[in-house]
Design a protein around this motif. Structure first.
Motif, mmCIF file in Angstrom:
data_model
loop_
_atom_site.group_PDB
_atom_site.id
_atom_site.type_symbol
_atom_site.label_atom_id
_atom_site.label_comp_id
_atom_site.label_asym_id
_atom_site.label_seq_id
_atom_site.Cartn_x
_atom_site.Cartn_y
_atom_site.Cartn_z
ATOM 1 N N UNK A 33 2.061 1.516 -3.708
ATOM 2 C CA UNK A 33 1.097 2.487 -4.427
ATOM 3 C C UNK A 33 1.194 4.110 -4.458
ATOM 4 N N UNK A 34 0.987 4.609 -2.463
ATOM 5 C CA UNK A 34 1.084 5.547 -2.530
ATOM 6 C C UNK A 34 2.515 6.688 -2.623
ATOM 7 N N UNK A 45 -14.076 5.201 9.292
ATOM 8 C CA UNK A 45 -13.266 6.316 8.892
ATOM 9 C C UNK A 45 -13.277 6.889 7.834
ATOM 10 N N UNK A 75 -3.168 6.905 5.531
ATOM 11 C CA UNK A 75 -4.332 7.132 4.226
ATOM 12 C C UNK A 75 -4.140 8.400 4.832
ATOM 13 N N UNK A 76 -4.623 9.236 6.241
ATOM 14 C CA UNK A 76 -4.801 10.673 6.917
ATOM 15 C C UNK A 76 -3.227 11.394 6.276
ATOM 16 N N UNK A 78 -12.330 10.495 6.412
ATOM 17 C CA UNK A 78 -11.842 10.504 5.266
ATOM 18 C C UNK A 78 -12.492 11.487 4.667
ATOM 19 N N UNK A 129 -5.494 13.226 -3.191
ATOM 20 C CA UNK A 129 -5.501 13.211 -2.019
ATOM 21 C C UNK A 129 -6.392 11.769 -2.060
ATOM 22 N N UNK A 145 -0.185 16.082 1.521
ATOM 23 C CA UNK A 145 -0.356 16.133 -0.545
ATOM 24 C C UNK A 145 -0.920 18.232 0.325
ATOM 25 N N UNK A 162 0.994 -0.970 0.303
ATOM 26 C CA UNK A 162 -0.375 0.744 -0.079
ATOM 27 C C UNK A 162 0.826 0.729 -0.044
ATOM 28 N N UNK A 201 -1.019 11.315 4.296
ATOM 29 C CA UNK A 201 -0.218 11.016 3.189
ATOM 30 C C UNK A 201 -1.518 12.168 2.622
ATOM 31 N N UNK A 202 -3.210 12.064 2.831
ATOM 32 C CA UNK A 202 -3.567 13.435 2.866
ATOM 33 C C UNK A 202 -2.789 14.698 3.187
ATOM 34 N N UNK A 203 -2.801 15.429 4.791
ATOM 35 C CA UNK A 203 -2.163 15.990 5.074
ATOM 36 C C UNK A 203 -1.208 16.836 4.394
ATOM 37 N N UNK A 251 -5.360 -2.641 10.980
ATOM 38 C CA UNK A 251 -6.028 -1.273 9.801
ATOM 39 C C UNK A 251 -5.550 0.291 10.334
ATOM 40 N N UNK A 292 -2.688 2.007 8.997
ATOM 41 C CA UNK A 292 -3.533 2.164 7.675
ATOM 42 C C UNK A 292 -3.748 3.284 7.458
ATOM 43 N N UNK A 293 -5.019 3.423 7.954
ATOM 44 C CA UNK A 293 -5.803 4.856 8.171
ATOM 45 C C UNK A 293 -4.689 5.691 8.401
#
Lengths: 524, 286
Positions: free
Chosen positions: A378-379, B190, A431-432, B194, B227, A438, A375, A434-436, A424, A427-428
């Motif tokens: 891929x990111x 989640x 996710x958040x 998100x 994102x 960006x 994962x 990488x969002x931040x 899990x 992984x969450x």
């Protein structure tokens, strides 16, 4: 590089080093805190100090309620305690061992699931206690939970299944329940060990002469608390298997009285024929486990028997030892274990069970790691495609990695046993995270050169508003799960919340500083 | 910088009504599916073992599915399905006592890998707690959004998109036959966290920055779409890889998040965008 401007990077580095220390420096005391910390299984895992829960190491987990009813706010004093207990037991037609009246908490408990609240209230009224069904609730007191927890812990660890334990957990509804975890064991092994309350009693049964002729009487003479020493289980060649025990002074005195007064030490010697004739058994000492007669023994006479010792009295007082007989050796071992670990106050009502084969669970560990890595790769691919600039992308991916590393360090530091739900959560967090990152990168890289620190910090602040708002919503969304007792999801929520906090307070701001250093360097 | 070509969408061509129509129609459809499911089955979405109670036994066997079914002939069970690697099977039953199932499996030489058992009363309790958790999480998020933006239309736009982001995956769960498990509840929660990220970003750029609506909106889209696509990619890969490896819990979470994040792309850039534009050009002026 100015230290004052780059304090965020400094904090990040310190946390990384601390996590590395916690994760990799072997600590001798790492394998102590199991059982007490929420029923988590602690298993040392070679390379790192990370501990893995049941889902990643295999074993059995049970969640159970204790069966019973509790009357609260009732008037129990030292004077009426014994009487209330006897009356309620007699009224409800249950054994006295199934009724418990506590002075400190003002409660009366009945450990039987066939009793209704109305019946219980009536029985209390008969016992002279003013109680209505409003005061009665399903479940047992926290003291009973403590007892049960201790008994289960001792039984699991003395019964040869190491590393497991029981713990009391409170649900959001305020209801308590027990979580029992035993690594490496299957359900049958665990349930054999803890499934029965294991209450050992010695009951005297004897014929008594009344006006209507001969009738049989029984009387409980010894119970769990009456022993000061419990010997090994024995399997002698010429006698019945059994366990030698030493009685407390008061129990010894009472035992002697019952034996002598009812003829055990005279006509009762060697006069138990329960095995041959249960209808007319004679003078017997029954070994009763959980209400079931497992064996019956005669009083032994002769010069080395028990009868002369009891008759004499003084010798008995000096050495009140007694042998509990059983039908076979394995029962003797069970009686010994039950006596040593204590009895469960009541039965367990098992609500959920999970068994995972250790072979399967341990396979998940590397596989979950690979899944996480894939994962992350891929990111990385998406981020490189988007920014096409190593200076932006590489620190971004390293920061995301650092977040996970610090979280793992946190898990090791607090002794959190990792399960799939935590993976899990990790992984969450990526996710958040990488969002931040960006959001930060886009805000800082927007058109126009970053000529001064002021422009930079202005943009950074703007980015941070969005990140902070997003983090706050995530934390709010997860917080009910962290409190509710939905088992697996609690771990997931806690990891996510801690991860978001570490991210927002440390790693993500530090990424901003890294970017500034890299980008301002070009301009100079 | 590549912006995933999002700036090519020309919002000026479409009216607010047109933009909002598609996401609202899809939300409506999702709600109809959920309502229909509720009418037919009594629950809005199929409940998994964790919420209904019952027993699930997972084992590996050298036999194929019909042979496995023959083995359990005469034993009380609800279903046997093959899972993951092909030689792994999952048997479910409502029976409380599983000794017989386990014994039968062992006698046939099957390797019992996992047994999960839950009492029905505990399942019902978990169900209430999960619903309560979802409701509190959603209300908490809504309250926070209103506090952050302090204006009605932009706030309700975020809350409405988040609502749709959760309802669409729930409807898809019914279509794809995915039961509600602890894993999927986690995924839905989640999603609350998100999905508001990109909405907050969009609102923030449009409302709190100087400059033209379209310029701000496109800039927010550049970041927001990156994102969401990154997250979708990560979750899709996690779903596939974890399923190949036969790891439980992770594929369910991944799949629901993929559904929800795709729904979020649509809701953020059509529903939320149209409401924001209405607010910016008409709502404020009035």
């Amino acid at each position: 590089m100015n230290l004052r401007e780059n304090w965020r990077i400094l904090v990040l580095v310190i946390l990384l080093v601390a996590s590395a220390l916690v994760l990799f420096v072997p600590s001798g005391s790492a394998d102590g805190g199991n059982g007490s910390d929420g029923g988590q299984i602690a298993q040392d895992q070679g390379v790192t100090n990370l501990q893995f829960g049941l889902e990643l190491s295999g074993g059995t987990r049970l969640r159970a309620q204790l069966v019973g009813l509790t009357a609260e706010n009732v008037d129990i004093t030292g004077d009426n305690q014994r009487e209330v207990r006897q009356t309620v037991a007699a009224e409800l037609n249950v054994s006295e061992i199934d009724v418990n009246a506590r002075v400190e908490s003002g409660t009366v408990e009945v450990y039987d699931d066939n009793v209704t609240e109305e019946e219980f209230a009536d029985a209390l009224t008969t016992a002279g206690i003013d109680a209505s069904t409003d005061q009665i609730r399903a479940g047992v007191t926290s003291q009973t939970f403590d007892t049960a927890e201790g008994v289960l812990d001792r039984r699991i660890n003395k019964g040869g299944l190491t590393g497991g334990g029981a713990s009391t957990v409170q649900a959001a509804t305020g209801e308590d329940f027990l979580v029992i975890e035993v690594p490496g064991a299957n359900r049958t092994e665990v349930k054999d060990l803890i499934g029965e309350p294991g209450r050992v009693e010695i009951v005297a049964g004897y014929p008594a002469q009344t006006e209507n002729g001969t009738e049989y009487r029984t009387e409980t003479v010894l119970t769990q608390g009456d022993f000061t020493r419990i010997g090994p289980a024995q399997n002698p060649d010429q006698a019945r298997p059994g366990v030698s025990v030493t009685l407390t002074q008061s129990a010894a005195e009472e035992f002697r009285t019952v034996m002598v007064e009812n003829g055990f030490t005279e006509e009762g010697i060697g006069n138990c024929r329960w095995q041959q004739n249960p209808e007319d058994p004679g003078y017997c000492l029954y070994t009763v486990v959980d209400g079931e007669r497992q064996d019956a023994a005669s009083m032994s006479g002769g010069s080395d028997g028990l009868a002369p010792v009891l008759r004499d009295g003084e010798e008995w007082q000096n050495d009140p030892s007694f042998r509990i007989t059983t039908a076979n050796f394995s029962e003797a071992q069970e009686v010994k274990l039950n006596l040593e670990s204590g009895a469960l106050p009541t039965e367990l009502d098992i609500q959920s069970e999970l068994y995972l084969a250790p072979s399967l669970a341990q396979k998940f560990k590397p596989l979950a790691l690979i899944t996480g890595l894939v994962a992350w790769l891929v990111v990385s691919g998406v981020v490189f495609y988007r920014y096409r600039e190593a200076k932006v992308a590489i620190p971004m991916l390293l920061t995301a990695g650092a977040e996970v590393f610090i979280l793992l360090g946190f898990a090791a530091a607090v002794g959190l046993a990792l399960d799939l739900s935590h993976i899990a959560g990790l992984i969450a967090v990526i996710g958040t995270g990488v969002d931040d990152l960006i959001i930060i990168a886009d805000e800082i890289l927007q058109r126009g050169e970053i000529s001064t620190d002021r422009v930079f910090s202005n943009r950074f602040k703007k980015a941070f508003w969005v990140i902070g708002a997003a983090a706050a919503t995530t934390i709010i969304a997860m917080s009910p799960l962290a409190v509710l007792s939905l088992g697996d999801l609690q771990g997931f929520a806690i990891v996510t919340i801690v991860g978001v906090l570490i991210g927002v307070l440390v790693t993500r701001p530090a990424y901003g500083d890294v970017l500034r250093n890299l980008l301002l360097d070009i301009d100079d | 910088m590549v912006d995933f070509e999002v700036s090519d969408i020309d919002y000026e061509q479409y009216s607010n009504r047109q933009l909002a129509a598609i996401p609202l129609a899809i939300l409506g459809l999702a709600l109809v599916i959920i309502a229909a499911w509720y009418v037919m089955t009594g629950v809005p979405v199929d409940l998994g073992l964790a919420f209904t109670g019952g027993t699930e036994v997972r084992f590996t066997a050298g036999d194929d599915l019909s042979e496995v079914k023959d083995t359990f002939e005469g034993v009380e069970y609800d279903s046997i399905q093959s899972a993951a690697g092909g030689d792994t099977y999952i048997l479910t039953t409502q029976a409380e006592d599983t000794e017989e199932i386990e014994r039968t499996a062992r006698q046939a030489g099957y390797d019992v890998e996992q047994v999960q058992e839950r009492s029905a009363s505990f399942g019902a309790e978990s169900q209430q707690q999960a619903l309560l958790g979802l409701a509190i999480a959603f209300l908490g998020m809504s309250a926070l959004v209103f506090i952050l933006f302090r204006t009605f239309i932009p706030s309700i736009a975020v809350v409405l998109s988040a609502f749709s982001d959760i309802m669409i995956p729930v409807a898809l769960m019914n279509i794809f036959d995915i039961p509600l498990t602890l894993g999927t509840v986690a995924a839905l929660l989640m999603l609350i966290g998100y999905s508001v990220d990109s909405d907050i970003l969009l609102n923030n750029h449009v409302l709190r920055r100087r400059g033209d609506f379209y310029e701000s909106a496109y800039r927010a889209m550049g970041t927001g779409v990156t994102m969401t696509l990154t997250s979708i990619a990560a979750m899709a890969v996690m779903t596939v890889v974890a399923r190949l490896f036969g790891i439980p819990l992770l594929p369910e979470i991944g799949l629901i998040l993929v559904f929800g994040l795709v729904a979020d792309l649509m809701n953020t850039y059509m529903l939320n965008m149209s409401l924001l534009r209405y607010y910016k050009y008409e709502g404020v002026a009035k």
